[in-house]
Design an enzyme around this catalytic site. Structure first.
Site, PDB file in Angstrom:
ATOM      1  N   HIS A   1      -8.068   3.353  -5.559  1.00  0.00           N
ATOM      2  CA  HIS A   1      -8.773   3.375  -7.041  1.00  0.00           C
ATOM      3  C   HIS A   1     -10.196   3.825  -6.677  1.00  0.00           C
ATOM      4  CE1 HIS A   1      -4.939   1.108  -7.337  1.00  0.00           C
ATOM      5  NE2 HIS A   1      -5.557   0.202  -6.327  1.00  0.00           N
TER       6      HIS A   1
ATOM      7  N   GLU B   1       4.328   1.303  -0.240  1.00  0.00           N
ATOM      8  CA  GLU B   1       3.609   2.143   0.769  1.00  0.00           C
ATOM      9  C   GLU B   1       4.603   2.553   1.441  1.00  0.00           C
ATOM     10  OE1 GLU B   1       0.471   2.396   0.349  1.00  0.00           O
ATOM     11  OE2 GLU B   1      -0.838   1.328  -1.304  1.00  0.00           O
TER      12      GLU B   1
END
Length: 151
Positions: A130, A53
């Site tokens: 998501h 990330e």
């Protein structure tokens, strides 16, 4: 840096992925400037999700050629909160220690990220991972695909 105008505003979406944690990792970034899109990806044979990330943010910022107003969209609560809630400033004041006196993980990447941010005005936007954000889903797919390089 002088006040930013719309012409030097860059929208960035970033994500990281790891198969196992630790394990093979990948990252993806999408830069949008004046309607043009540029995708960046990379992978490491052994990493963690948080490191991927962070790497996505660092590499996206390093790709900028001049000072910009950057709006970074990330589903990483750790990264967004570190800046929006002032954690990073507290870590620096405490010598890169958390409130519990333990060392901050991934100091190398936090420091690299701060350096990459130096020339830019950065705004942080937390997005739900998501979910139904098309651009966040795109960088997620880029990160997962990149991580497969070492699987």
């Amino acid at each position: 840096m002088s006040a930013s105008s719309s012409k030097d505003e860059v929208i960035i979406y970033t994500d990281g992925a790891c198969s196992g944690n630790p394990g093979p990792g990948g990252w993806g970034a999408l830069l949008i400037w004046r309607g043009k899109k540029r995708e960046l990806t990379g992978a490491e044979p052994e990493s963690t999700n948080n490191r991927m990330e962070m790497r996505a943010v660092i590499e996206a910022l390093k790709a900028l050629k001049r000072p910009c107003h950057v709006k970074i969209h990330s589903d990483s609560a750790l990264i967004v909160n570190a800046f929006k809630q002032g954690w990073i400033e507290n870590w620096k004041k405490r010598g890169w220690k958390k409130a519990n006196k333990k060392p901050v993980e991934n100091q190398d990447l936090w420091k690299e990220m701060l350096t990459a941010m130096d020339d830019h005005k950065v705004s942080w936007i937390k997005v739900k991972g998501h979910a139904d954000n098309e651009l966040n889903n795109r960088v997620d797919r880029l990160a997962v695909e990149a991580s497969k390089k070492y699987q």
